[in-house]
Design an enzyme around this catalytic site. Structure first.
Site, PDB file in Angstrom:
ATOM      1  N   TYR A  37      -1.875  -0.133  10.844  1.00 58.23           N
ATOM      2  CA  TYR A  37      -1.915  -0.699   9.504  1.00 58.23           C
ATOM      3  C   TYR A  37      -0.747  -0.571   8.543  1.00 58.23           C
ATOM      4  O   TYR A  37      -0.191  -1.647   7.887  1.00 58.23           O
ATOM      5  CB  TYR A  37      -3.117   0.059   8.660  1.00 58.23           C
ATOM      6  CG  TYR A  37      -3.363  -0.250   7.316  1.00 58.23           C
ATOM      7  CD1 TYR A  37      -4.026  -1.277   6.957  1.00 58.23           C
ATOM      8  CD2 TYR A  37      -2.870   0.447   6.354  1.00 58.23           C
ATOM      9  CE1 TYR A  37      -4.310  -1.737   5.392  1.00 58.23           C
ATOM     10  CE2 TYR A  37      -2.914   0.149   5.023  1.00 58.23           C
ATOM     11  CZ  TYR A  37      -3.578  -0.849   4.571  1.00 58.23           C
ATOM     12  OH  TYR A  37      -3.825  -1.275   3.182  1.00 58.23           O
ATOM     13  N   SER A  76       0.789  -1.032  -0.016  1.00 56.91           N
ATOM     14  CA  SER A  76       0.005  -0.016   0.223  1.00 56.91           C
ATOM     15  C   SER A  76       0.866   1.252  -0.106  1.00 56.91           C
ATOM     16  O   SER A  76       1.969   1.448   0.602  1.00 56.91           O
ATOM     17  CB  SER A  76      -0.831   0.055   1.197  1.00 56.91           C
ATOM     18  OG  SER A  76      -1.463   1.311   1.357  1.00 56.91           O
ATOM     19  N   GLU A  88       0.264   3.638   1.724  1.00 55.77           N
ATOM     20  CA  GLU A  88       0.154   4.119   3.066  1.00 55.77           C
ATOM     21  C   GLU A  88       1.700   3.832   3.671  1.00 55.77           C
ATOM     22  O   GLU A  88       1.995   4.599   4.724  1.00 55.77           O
ATOM     23  CB  GLU A  88      -0.996   3.198   3.842  1.00 55.77           C
ATOM     24  CG  GLU A  88      -2.035   4.048   4.157  1.00 55.77           C
ATOM     25  CD  GLU A  88      -2.235   5.136   4.928  1.00 55.77           C
ATOM     26  OE1 GLU A  88      -2.749   6.038   4.436  1.00 55.77           O
ATOM     27  OE2 GLU A  88      -1.632   4.948   5.927  1.00 55.77           O
TER      28      GLU A  88
HETATM   29  P1  NAP Z   1     -11.629  -4.397   1.734  1.00 56.83           P
HETATM   30  O1  NAP Z   1     -12.887  -4.080   0.820  1.00 56.83           O
HETATM   31  O2  NAP Z   1     -11.503  -3.981   3.092  1.00 56.83           O
HETATM   32  O3  NAP Z   1     -11.261  -6.042   1.775  1.00 56.83           O
HETATM   33  C1  NAP Z   1     -10.580  -6.611   2.664  1.00 56.83           C
HETATM   34  C2  NAP Z   1     -10.878  -8.321   2.337  1.00 56.83           C
HETATM   35  O4  NAP Z   1     -10.100  -8.554   3.504  1.00 56.83           O
HETATM   36  C3  NAP Z   1     -12.403  -8.486   2.920  1.00 56.83           C
HETATM   37  O5  NAP Z   1     -12.815  -9.635   1.882  1.00 56.83           O
HETATM   38  C4  NAP Z   1     -12.177  -9.315   4.227  1.00 56.83           C
HETATM   39  O6  NAP Z   1     -13.355 -10.132   4.470  1.00 56.83           O
HETATM   40  C5  NAP Z   1     -10.862  -9.778   4.126  1.00 56.83           C
HETATM   41  N1  NAP Z   1     -10.271 -10.159   5.484  1.00 56.83           N
HETATM   42  C6  NAP Z   1     -10.220  -9.369   6.672  1.00 56.83           C
HETATM   43  N2  NAP Z   1      -9.966 -10.228   7.523  1.00 56.83           N
HETATM   44  C7  NAP Z   1      -9.522 -11.213   7.038  1.00 56.83           C
HETATM   45  C8  NAP Z   1      -9.032 -12.561   7.741  1.00 56.83           C
HETATM   46  N3  NAP Z   1      -8.360 -12.565   8.933  1.00 56.83           N
HETATM   47  N4  NAP Z   1      -9.071 -13.505   6.718  1.00 56.83           N
HETATM   48  C9  NAP Z   1      -9.403 -13.626   5.754  1.00 56.83           C
HETATM   49  N5  NAP Z   1      -9.776 -12.441   5.185  1.00 56.83           N
HETATM   50  C10 NAP Z   1      -9.939 -11.292   5.773  1.00 56.83           C
HETATM   51  O7  NAP Z   1     -10.243  -3.939   0.974  1.00 56.83           O
HETATM   52  P2  NAP Z   1      -9.874  -3.628  -0.633  1.00 56.83           P
HETATM   53  O8  NAP Z   1     -10.016  -2.258  -0.804  1.00 56.83           O
HETATM   54  O9  NAP Z   1     -10.540  -4.552  -1.152  1.00 56.83           O
HETATM   55  O10 NAP Z   1      -8.245  -3.675  -0.555  1.00 56.83           O
HETATM   56  C11 NAP Z   1      -7.790  -4.990  -0.962  1.00 56.83           C
HETATM   57  C12 NAP Z   1      -6.365  -5.194  -0.266  1.00 56.83           C
HETATM   58  O11 NAP Z   1      -5.493  -4.164  -0.924  1.00 56.83           O
HETATM   59  C13 NAP Z   1      -6.260  -4.978   1.168  1.00 56.83           C
HETATM   60  O12 NAP Z   1      -5.034  -6.066   1.526  1.00 56.83           O
HETATM   61  C14 NAP Z   1      -5.725  -3.551   1.180  1.00 56.83           C
HETATM   62  O13 NAP Z   1      -4.979  -3.156   2.653  1.00 56.83           O
HETATM   63  C15 NAP Z   1      -4.793  -3.477   0.183  1.00 56.83           C
HETATM   64  N6  NAP Z   1      -4.953  -2.048  -0.379  1.00 56.83           N
HETATM   65  C16 NAP Z   1      -5.924  -1.426  -0.799  1.00 56.83           C
HETATM   66  C17 NAP Z   1      -6.090  -0.080  -1.392  1.00 56.83           C
HETATM   67  C18 NAP Z   1      -7.428   0.512  -1.547  1.00 56.83           C
HETATM   68  O14 NAP Z   1      -7.116   1.876  -1.940  1.00 56.83           O
HETATM   69  N7  NAP Z   1      -8.601  -0.121  -1.798  1.00 56.83           N
HETATM   70  C19 NAP Z   1      -4.822   0.463  -1.547  1.00 56.83           C
HETATM   71  C20 NAP Z   1      -3.470  -0.192  -1.420  1.00 56.83           C
HETATM   72  C21 NAP Z   1      -3.740  -1.685  -1.014  1.00 56.83           C
HETATM   73  P3  NAP Z   1     -14.558  -9.570   5.163  1.00 56.83           P
HETATM   74  O15 NAP Z   1     -15.502  -9.479   4.032  1.00 56.83           O
HETATM   75  O16 NAP Z   1     -14.985 -10.732   6.020  1.00 56.83           O
HETATM   76  O17 NAP Z   1     -14.401  -8.685   5.963  1.00 56.83           O
HETATM   77  N1  GDD Z   2     -12.332   7.116   6.229  1.00 59.25           N
HETATM   78  C1  GDD Z   2     -12.523   8.356   6.497  1.00 59.25           C
HETATM   79  N2  GDD Z   2     -13.648   8.953   7.098  1.00 59.25           N
HETATM   80  N3  GDD Z   2     -11.616   9.292   6.228  1.00 59.25           N
HETATM   81  C2  GDD Z   2     -11.755  10.546   6.300  1.00 59.25           C
HETATM   82  C3  GDD Z   2     -12.862  11.104   6.844  1.00 59.25           C
HETATM   83  C4  GDD Z   2     -13.867  10.053   7.238  1.00 59.25           C
HETATM   84  O1  GDD Z   2     -15.142  10.591   7.770  1.00 59.25           O
HETATM   85  N4  GDD Z   2     -12.676  12.426   6.814  1.00 59.25           N
HETATM   86  C5  GDD Z   2     -11.586  12.905   6.310  1.00 59.25           C
HETATM   87  N5  GDD Z   2     -11.013  11.604   6.131  1.00 59.25           N
HETATM   88  C6  GDD Z   2      -9.458  11.616   5.679  1.00 59.25           C
HETATM   89  C7  GDD Z   2      -8.944  10.586   6.259  1.00 59.25           C
HETATM   90  O2  GDD Z   2      -8.162  11.113   7.382  1.00 59.25           O
HETATM   91  C8  GDD Z   2      -7.442  10.349   5.201  1.00 59.25           C
HETATM   92  O3  GDD Z   2      -6.594  11.434   5.091  1.00 59.25           O
HETATM   93  C9  GDD Z   2      -8.382  10.398   3.819  1.00 59.25           C
HETATM   94  O4  GDD Z   2      -9.554  10.920   4.188  1.00 59.25           O
HETATM   95  C10 GDD Z   2      -8.619   8.937   3.218  1.00 59.25           C
HETATM   96  O5  GDD Z   2      -9.145   8.133   4.149  1.00 59.25           O
HETATM   97  P1  GDD Z   2      -9.658   6.566   3.605  1.00 59.25           P
HETATM   98  O6  GDD Z   2     -10.770   6.773   2.540  1.00 59.25           O
HETATM   99  O7  GDD Z   2     -10.148   6.040   4.891  1.00 59.25           O
HETATM  100  O8  GDD Z   2      -8.414   6.089   2.885  1.00 59.25           O
HETATM  101  P2  GDD Z   2      -6.907   5.851   3.614  1.00 59.25           P
HETATM  102  O9  GDD Z   2      -6.101   6.754   2.561  1.00 59.25           O
HETATM  103  O10 GDD Z   2      -6.721   6.124   4.913  1.00 59.25           O
HETATM  104  O11 GDD Z   2      -6.504   4.345   3.266  1.00 59.25           O
HETATM  105  C11 GDD Z   2      -6.947   3.645   2.002  1.00 59.25           C
HETATM  106  O12 GDD Z   2      -5.960   3.743   1.188  1.00 59.25           O
HETATM  107  C12 GDD Z   2      -4.595   3.131   1.497  1.00 59.25           C
HETATM  108  C13 GDD Z   2      -3.663   3.355   0.258  1.00 59.25           C
HETATM  109  O13 GDD Z   2      -3.312   4.548   0.223  1.00 59.25           O
HETATM  110  C14 GDD Z   2      -7.176   2.359   2.579  1.00 59.25           C
HETATM  111  O14 GDD Z   2      -7.926   1.585   1.222  1.00 59.25           O
HETATM  112  C15 GDD Z   2      -6.246   1.441   2.763  1.00 59.25           C
HETATM  113  O15 GDD Z   2      -6.426   0.139   2.910  1.00 59.25           O
HETATM  114  C16 GDD Z   2      -5.060   1.559   1.626  1.00 59.25           C
HETATM  115  O16 GDD Z   2      -4.034   0.850   1.861  1.00 59.25           O
END
Ligand code: NAP
Ligand code: GDD
Length: 365
Positions: A164, A128, A130
């Site tokens: 995280y 990520s 992050e």
């Molecule tokens: P998400 O919607 O939160 O999905 C996370 C998945 O992980 C869900 O299917 C959840 O299952 C499963 N999970 C959680 N705990 C588990 C466990 N103990 N064993 C097996 N499965 C488990 O996340 P996403 O946005 O699809 O992201 C997919 C991956 O990419 C994650 O690893 C995330 O950290 C990473 N990532 C995401 C982003 C982004 O912007 N979306 C960016 C960078 C990296 P449940 O349905 O049971 O909760």
């Molecule tokens: N969730 C959330 N809720 N975020 C908020 C809010 C709120 O009400 N208000 C402001 N924010 C700001 C957070 O403080 C952060 O700076 C930004 O919005 C994005 O927050 P999220 O959408 O929760 O995403 P993230 O950037 O923290 O994390 C996501 O992206 C990562 C990759 O950079 C997640 O998908 C992570 O799993 C992923 O790794």
């Protein structure tokens, strides 16, 4: 071709499943037991002849061993580890669980593959942006805007700002170690934020578009009371009221935290294609996937509200400190040169496309 996907019920897991089924893969989705149904995003594939749902938890090695023994043999097997406790703010509240799933879970998967001597399996790890935290490498002077632009790429050092991100860093290094120590074809995609209509409802983009969708429905139910793009005169700190003595009910305003953070937001469907491309390379490697653009939460609000004809979003939003994080990542903007050159990957959707897709889906426009 076979693919094992952990995190199959999540946003990315569901997009990746669609993609791989389309490509003719046999897909084994791994889902943990939950007391309420968590298969909403994959309900359209549950009866697909090439799809199997296996019960397993990334924090439970024995379940991974069982799944790998049952499905890990054969010539072409890919393992996509998408499972994570993926909510950054939540990781401050549940750091131990986040560590067990997002960090140690990856070791469980990699070690099981090695112990079972299934080293032919190609492994993808969901790393990520992050992990960069408050770090960036590139600084470019933009002659058009006069601004200094900052970027992160594969060489930028990690400065994680949350439990995280620390768990993701540990997992990322574990992937590198297993690649070097055991010769595993293990790649990590350092993905910047990617969103879409299937995004979890507590991430900021979806929280905004879902609120807009609900507000539009409420607004339509008040038909005739106020014109499009306007609310009634009576405004309140926490509610929007329609100025009509017969309609004393208000609609709760959207409560958000830090609006100044910048994120490089792309469309999730583009990014899952990039994951697949990484595992088709002859050599494993790490790649940044991003759009190269960054926008603040304010800019997302502006674009999303404008899309439904509202220009004064400030009247609808309350900044609530309960959504501030103990530590924040202020600025993410990636450089995707390596993915472009080596994988031929490019995002197909712009920021404007993404906002439109999400708002239209939630508001059913
Ligand atoms: P998400 O919607 O939160 O999905 C996370 C998945 O992980 C869900 O299917 C959840 O299952 C499963 N999970 C959680 N705990 C588990 C466990 N103990 N064993 C097996 N499965 C488990 O996340 P996403 O946005 O699809 O992201 C997919 C991956 O990419 C994650 O690893 C995330 O950290 C990473 N990532 C995401 C982003 C982004 O912007 N979306 C960016 C960078 C990296 P449940 O349905 O049971 O909760
Ligand atoms: N969730 C959330 N809720 N975020 C908020 C809010 C709120 O009400 N208000 C402001 N924010 C700001 C957070 O403080 C952060 O700076 C930004 O919005 C994005 O927050 P999220 O959408 O929760 O995403 P993230 O950037 O923290 O994390 C996501 O992206 C990562 C990759 O950079 C997640 O998908 C992570 O799993 C992923 O790794």
């Amino acid at each position: 071709m076979k693919a094992i996907i952990t995190g199959v019920t999540g946003q990315d897991g569901s997009h990746l499943t669609d993609l791989l089924l389309e490509k003719g893969y046999e897909v084994v989705g791994v889902s943990r037991r939950t007391s309420t149904d968590n298969t909403e995003r994959i309900k359209h594939v549950l009866d697909h002849p090439n799809f199997t749902l296996e019960s397993g938890d990334i924090a439970d090695s024995s379940s991974l061993v069982r799944i790998l023994e049952n499905h890990g043999h054969g010539l072409q097997v890919e393992f996509y580890n998408l499972a994570a406790q993926s909510h950054v703010a939540e990781s401050f509240k549940q750091p131990g669980v986040t560590w067990d799933i997002t960090g140690k879970g990856v070791l469980n998967a990699l070690q099981s593959i090695v112990d079972l001597d299934l080293k032919h399996i190609r492994f993808y790890q969901a790393s990520s942006s992050e992990m960069f935290g408050s770090s960036f490498d590139y600084k470019t002077y933009n002659v058009h805007t006069g601004e200094i632009e900052q970027y992160q790429d594969e060489d930028t050092k990690f400065l994680p700002q949350s439990p995280y991100a620390i768990a993701k860093c540990a997992a990322h290094y574990m992937v590198r170690l297993f690649r070097e120590a055991y010769g595993l074809h293990a790649s990590a995609g350092i993905l910047f934020n990617h969103e879409g209509p299937r995004r979890g409802e507590t991430f900021v983009t979806r929280k905004i578009t879902k609120w807009i969708g609900e507000f539009i429905k409420w607004k339509n139910s008040q038909q005739g009371v106020f014109a499009q793009g306007q609310i009634g005169g009576r405004d309140h700190e926490n509610y929007i009221y329609v100025e009509d003595p017969l309609n004393p009910e208000g609609f709760p305003k959207l409560r958000l935290g830090n609006l100044e953070a910048s994120r490089d937001w792309g469309y999730a469907g583009d990014y899952t294609e990039g994951m697949w491309m990484m595992l088709q390379q002859s050599q494993p490697d790490d790649y940044v996937l991003c759009t190269g653009e960054t926008h603040t939460i304010r800019q997302f609000l502006n674009a999303a509200f404008k899309h439904v004809g509202i220009n004064n979003w400030e009247n609808y939003v309350v900044v609530d400190p309960q959504f501030y994080r103990p530590a924040e990542v202020d600025y993410l903007r990636g450089k995707n040169t390596k993915a472009k050159e080596k994988l031929g990957w490019e995002p197909k959707h712009s920021f404007e496309d993404l906002v439109k897709k999400m708002v239209e889906s939630d508001a059913q426009l």
